[in-house]
Design an enzyme around this catalytic site. Sequence first.
Site, PDB file in Angstrom:
ATOM      1  CG  ASP A  14      13.232  -8.620 -17.417  1.00  0.00           C
ATOM      2  OD1 ASP A  14      14.102  -9.419 -17.670  1.00  0.00           O
ATOM      3  OD2 ASP A  14      13.128  -8.298 -16.220  1.00  0.00           O
ATOM      4  CE1 TYR A 229      -8.508  -7.319 -15.355  1.00  0.00           C
ATOM      5  CE2 TYR A 229      -9.049  -6.964 -13.168  1.00  0.00           C
ATOM      6  CZ  TYR A 229      -9.543  -6.795 -14.448  1.00  0.00           C
ATOM      7  OH  TYR A 229     -10.820  -7.273 -14.889  1.00  0.00           O
ATOM      8  CE  LYS A 232      -1.718  -1.872 -12.677  1.00  0.00           C
ATOM      9  NZ  LYS A 232      -1.704  -0.668 -12.210  1.00  0.00           N
TER      10      LYS A 232
HETATM   11  P1  13P Z   1      11.389  -6.427 -12.898  1.00  0.00           P
HETATM   12  O1  13P Z   1       9.882  -6.076 -13.449  1.00  0.00           O
HETATM   13  O2  13P Z   1      12.241  -5.200 -13.574  1.00  0.00           O
HETATM   14  O3  13P Z   1      11.748  -7.654 -13.555  1.00  0.00           O
HETATM   15  O4  13P Z   1      11.512  -6.452 -11.593  1.00  0.00           O
HETATM   16  C1  13P Z   1      11.071  -7.190 -10.752  1.00  0.00           C
HETATM   17  C2  13P Z   1      11.254  -7.269  -9.237  1.00  0.00           C
HETATM   18  O5  13P Z   1      10.329  -7.694  -8.604  1.00  0.00           O
HETATM   19  C3  13P Z   1      12.461  -6.445  -8.831  1.00  0.00           C
HETATM   20  O6  13P Z   1      12.380  -6.540  -7.408  1.00  0.00           O
HETATM   21 MG    MG Z   2      13.328  -8.571 -14.343  1.00  0.00          MG
HETATM   22 MG    MG Z   3      12.510  -4.551 -15.530  1.00  0.00          MG
END
Ligand code: 13P
Ligand code: MG
Ligand code: MG
Length: 365
Positions: A14, A229, A232
């Site tokens: 991402d 950690y 993930k």
């Molecule tokens: P992502 O891990 O897809 O970036 O989503 C983060 C998040 O906190 C969505 O509320």
């Molecule tokens: Mg995101």
């Molecule tokens: Mg994501």
Amino acid sequence: MINSKITLSVIKADVGGFVGHGSVHPKMLEKAEEMLKEKGKDLLVDCFVTNVGDDINLIMTHKEGINSEKIHTLAWDTFLSCTEVAKSLKMYGAGQDLLSDAFSGNMKGMGPGIAEMEFEERPSEPIVIFMADKTEPGAWNLPLYKIFADPFNTIGLVIDPKMHSGFRFEVFDLIKDKKVTFACPEELYDLLIFLGASNRYVVKSIYTKEGEIAAVSSTQKMNQMAGRYVGKDDPVLIVRCQSGLPAVGEVLEPFANPHLVAGWMRGSHYGPLMPVSQKQALPTRFDGPPRVIAMGFQLANGKLHGPQDLFADVAFDMARQKALKVADYIRQMGPFEPHRLPLDEMEYTTLPGVMEKLKGRFEQC
Ligand code: 13P
Ligand code: MG
Ligand code: MG
Ligand code: 13P
């Protein structure tokens, strides 16, 4: 010596959301394709770029084997270029998953998720690549158990002589950085005590009893950062199908019943994993619910013929309806467990700050 084997690498990150954490801007996907086509032209046999929610997935075939510095560098440079696009468009969280400026040629532990397998291409090589958003690698535990160990899901385990002896599951302990392999069906009950704790014990790969790779996930060792950690992240999973491995329909079947996974809003809630078409992988409600897409490919001399957008099938409409009902139900719990994750598993927490503020007010009871 010419390497007769082919490697399939799926590397995801991402590097900026459009809008918020919902999707990926088309200009970022264009950049990713351009990078793989240009910089990868002497390296890759074939490639395909897609997204699930705000995650860009690079699907690549090549002859370099797993953990190849050349392939990981190509992917890293691609994500860096996409980050530049994301920054110029002020996308949300640009560069989010590129954890370090000091990339040294191996992607492991650097932020992006990686699933790779090297194998001898069979006379016909059907492959399903699952990609999920708003969840974590433990989300694959339940479906992988069903696909490779549950005869109520996979009739091939019972009636296909080539599958009757079962499979081996390689499981990572993400906290202790250890791994262990279970032979199934012999060790089913031992396996399940671990797989059921999918926040800690996660299936990395699955092999036939003859040692042929059947499935691999993007599960990686986690890093301890600032006492917590991390690592993930929204996961991918590659599954080879048919001819002694589970049929495509057996591989998709567990997703007809959306199970609860950790993730969703702020990475801190349980919600149903909803199987959707790639176009429907736009998580909006409470940044979710968590999504999974399944792209099917036939490999031919390393060329990726596809994708078939497998969850676009109306046969998964009921699963989507069920997921929406479960989402509606569990959302009513708001900030209460078990909708909200336990304190030590949330990605975000105000607890230390609140504790600090209140420390003088706690009395002995
Ligand atoms: P992502 O891990 O897809 O970036 O989503 C983060 C998040 O906190 C969505 O509320
Ligand atoms: Mg995101
Ligand atoms: Mg994501
Ligand atoms: P912000 O604190 O940047 O709004 O991030 C919250 C968020 O998007 C979690 O997914």
